[in-house]
Design a protein around this motif. Sequence first.
Motif, PDB file in Angstrom:
ATOM      1  N   GLN A 431       0.842  -1.200   0.000  1.00 17.38           N
ATOM      2  CA  GLN A 431       0.000   0.000   0.000  1.00 17.38           C
ATOM      3  C   GLN A 431       0.876   1.248   0.000  1.00 17.38           C
ATOM      4  OE1 GLN A 431      -3.111   0.287  -0.416  1.00 17.38           O
ATOM      5  NE2 GLN A 431      -4.223  -1.499   0.313  1.00 17.38           N
ATOM      6  N   LYS A 432       1.990   1.201   0.735  1.00 16.98           N
ATOM      7  CA  LYS A 432       2.906   2.344   0.752  1.00 16.98           C
ATOM      8  C   LYS A 432       3.546   2.551  -0.614  1.00 16.98           C
ATOM      9  CE  LYS A 432       4.103   2.061   5.681  1.00 16.98           C
ATOM     10  NZ  LYS A 432       5.202   1.795   6.658  1.00 16.98           N
ATOM     11  N   VAL A 433       3.924   1.426  -1.265  1.00 22.81           N
ATOM     12  CA  VAL A 433       4.493   1.518  -2.617  1.00 22.81           C
ATOM     13  C   VAL A 433       3.476   2.132  -3.566  1.00 22.81           C
ATOM     14  CG1 VAL A 433       5.312   0.180  -4.601  1.00 22.81           C
ATOM     15  CG2 VAL A 433       6.090  -0.404  -2.299  1.00 22.81           C
ATOM     16  N   ALA A 434       2.227   1.654  -3.447  1.00 24.33           N
ATOM     17  CA  ALA A 434       1.172   2.168  -4.321  1.00 24.33           C
ATOM     18  C   ALA A 434       0.967   3.656  -4.106  1.00 24.33           C
ATOM     19  CB  ALA A 434      -0.127   1.406  -4.055  1.00 24.33           C
ATOM     20  N   THR A 435       1.039   4.091  -2.866  1.00 27.36           N
ATOM     21  CA  THR A 435       0.864   5.508  -2.555  1.00 27.36           C
ATOM     22  C   THR A 435       2.019   6.328  -3.118  1.00 27.36           C
ATOM     23  OG1 THR A 435      -0.324   4.960  -0.513  1.00 27.36           O
ATOM     24  CG2 THR A 435       0.597   7.177  -0.691  1.00 27.36           C
ATOM     25  N   ARG A 436       3.231   5.771  -3.019  1.00 29.69           N
ATOM     26  CA  ARG A 436       4.413   6.487  -3.484  1.00 29.69           C
ATOM     27  C   ARG A 436       4.388   6.704  -4.995  1.00 29.69           C
ATOM     28  NH1 ARG A 436       8.058   3.354  -1.478  1.00 29.69           N
ATOM     29  NH2 ARG A 436       8.997   2.376  -3.305  1.00 29.69           N
ATOM     30  N   PHE A 437       3.879   5.699  -5.726  1.00 25.33           N
ATOM     31  CA  PHE A 437       3.885   5.793  -7.183  1.00 25.33           C
ATOM     32  C   PHE A 437       2.579   6.353  -7.757  1.00 25.33           C
ATOM     33  CE2 PHE A 437       7.171   2.487  -6.613  1.00 25.33           C
ATOM     34  CZ  PHE A 437       8.192   3.067  -7.354  1.00 25.33           C
ATOM     35  N   ALA A 438       1.592   6.568  -6.890  1.00 29.30           N
ATOM     36  CA  ALA A 438       0.287   7.025  -7.378  1.00 29.30           C
ATOM     37  C   ALA A 438       0.393   8.350  -8.118  1.00 29.30           C
ATOM     38  CB  ALA A 438      -0.685   7.153  -6.211  1.00 29.30           C
ATOM     39  N   ASP A 439       1.279   9.236  -7.660  1.00 29.49           N
ATOM     40  CA  ASP A 439       1.411  10.549  -8.285  1.00 29.49           C
ATOM     41  C   ASP A 439       2.081  10.484  -9.658  1.00 29.49           C
ATOM     42  OD1 ASP A 439       0.211  11.662  -6.114  1.00 29.49           O
ATOM     43  OD2 ASP A 439       2.088  12.186  -5.092  1.00 29.49           O
ATOM     44  N   GLU A 440       2.679   9.332 -10.001  1.00 32.99           N
ATOM     45  CA  GLU A 440       3.367   9.212 -11.283  1.00 32.99           C
ATOM     46  C   GLU A 440       2.422   8.839 -12.413  1.00 32.99           C
ATOM     47  OE1 GLU A 440       6.976   7.049 -11.355  1.00 32.99           O
ATOM     48  OE2 GLU A 440       7.569   7.640  -9.323  1.00 32.99           O
ATOM     49  N   GLY A 441       1.151   8.707 -12.096  1.00 34.58           N
ATOM     50  CA  GLY A 441       0.174   8.387 -13.124  1.00 34.58           C
ATOM     51  C   GLY A 441      -0.190   6.920 -13.140  1.00 34.58           C
ATOM     52  N   ILE A 442      -1.291   6.623 -13.807  1.00 39.02           N
ATOM     53  CA  ILE A 442      -1.835   5.269 -13.808  1.00 39.02           C
ATOM     54  C   ILE A 442      -0.870   4.288 -14.464  1.00 39.02           C
ATOM     55  CG2 ILE A 442      -3.673   3.836 -14.793  1.00 39.02           C
ATOM     56  CD1 ILE A 442      -5.571   6.218 -14.280  1.00 39.02           C
ATOM     57  N   LYS A 443      -0.229   4.686 -15.560  1.00 44.46           N
ATOM     58  CA  LYS A 443       0.677   3.773 -16.266  1.00 44.46           C
ATOM     59  C   LYS A 443       1.797   3.282 -15.353  1.00 44.46           C
ATOM     60  CE  LYS A 443       4.013   3.586 -20.080  1.00 44.46           C
ATOM     61  NZ  LYS A 443       4.545   4.266 -21.281  1.00 44.46           N
ATOM     62  N   MET A 444       2.544   4.194 -14.745  1.00 42.16           N
ATOM     63  CA  MET A 444       3.665   3.791 -13.903  1.00 42.16           C
ATOM     64  C   MET A 444       3.187   3.078 -12.649  1.00 42.16           C
ATOM     65  SD  MET A 444       6.398   4.277 -15.434  1.00 42.16           S
ATOM     66  CE  MET A 444       7.334   3.694 -14.011  1.00 42.16           C
ATOM     67  N   ASN A 445       2.050   3.519 -12.130  1.00 39.05           N
ATOM     68  CA  ASN A 445       1.498   2.862 -10.943  1.00 39.05           C
ATOM     69  C   ASN A 445       1.172   1.405 -11.263  1.00 39.05           C
ATOM     70  OD1 ASN A 445       0.631   2.588  -8.336  1.00 39.05           O
ATOM     71  ND2 ASN A 445      -1.254   3.777  -8.587  1.00 39.05           N
TER      72      ASN A 445
END
Length: 458
Positions: A431-445
Amino acid sequence: MKGETLTQKLHLLWRAGFGPALEQIPTIDKSSIKDLYRSLTKPQKFQPVNFQKPEQPTEDAYNPMDNAEKRKQTQKLNRSQNLDLNIDFMNQMILSEAQLNEKMAFFWHGHFASRSVNPRFSKQLLNSIRRHALGNFKDLLFAVSQSPSMLNFLNNQQNKKGHPNENFAREVMELFTLGRGNYTETDVREGARAFTGWAYNKQGEFIERKNQHDTGEKTFLGKKGNFSGEDVLHIILEKKETARFITEKIYKFFVNEKVDEARVQELSSIFYQANYAIQKLLDSIFLSDWFYEAQHIGNRIKSPIELMVGMMRIMPMQVAHPENLIDYQRLLGQMLLYPPNVAGWPNGKAWIDSSTLMLRLQMPQIWTGLRPMDYDAPLDDDLDMGTKNKNSNLRQFKNPQIEIDWNQVNDTFKGKKLVDYILQSPNKSVQKVATRFADEGIKMNMINLMSTPEYQLM
């Protein structure tokens, strides 16, 4: 069910199918589990798998040839057509709305493990399995047992009166029906006598060679008589142990590798009393409350095919060189139409070792063009029938040229919490990883979530 969760609905889509398709995402929240199950089991017009390449005349495919060049061309065509079947079968898993039928066909494909260099035999067996996948196990057993692919693979073409070959009879009981401990060596010998004369002709049609059949009295599973091969299969199906063996294997595949003995016994009784109706057994599993309990969710390692097909369903893609997907199957250890032996593929932790885990974690990045392919395409002389060369397709394999419709992905997941749809059992660190990458957009997430160890589970 009361209080159905998104995780439970995705659990159904992964176990009774190959995960959610991108077009299903907008309606999952509004659909009940029963609605989703009905969509997975909705009758569809049967679409047989087939070759892209033209078939050869029967005489070329089966008669010995004295022309070495012609033999080489035939081997090349046979290999090419078997690869066509592999890709077409995989496409059915990806695209078909009849997801439960294709998932069950995938299961039976491993249960009735067989391989043949003859693509006609491969096609006939695979389509028989797909056609009977949700029907009656009795019909499926007869269709497989009388298929040229299985008769050839288990040497029954050589099973003749006075010189019985026990291989076919043994595997039918040990791996396909009763399981070890539920028959004796005498049953194997007598069963083999009953199957004498079962064969196929040049056109790949099942035949019974009367002059090669042992007509003497046989003692099989406690019964005496002048049994034929069909009699033996009927006697096997009369045994409750057969229903128990099949039910337990289905339970391990669809529910949990840790067997609940009481539950399996209950399901086995339903299966037996329903005269081996496969759909009835699966309804009893997928429409039950207990199937959606937490201990059954996210506890299974995806097989290579489930992993690949699941990714291709959620990320709509155009693959310039689909034949390269077969190289990924080889590298990951599960090549359709080519099981390692008659026992089929292993499951669970057997899918994971240091090399396969690394490739599994890197595939989302490789397929989306974010990292190069650092593995060589594997070669298999048994499969390639002497036609292999030094990685002639290596450049294409290293660069699979996959195009993904990221606009459609972005539109579908806009406003949604991506991690809840991608992972079955997200823990706090993920969940923390998902939160960290969420701002990078759906593709990178999405790519990063699919690159986690947790994505290997369903």
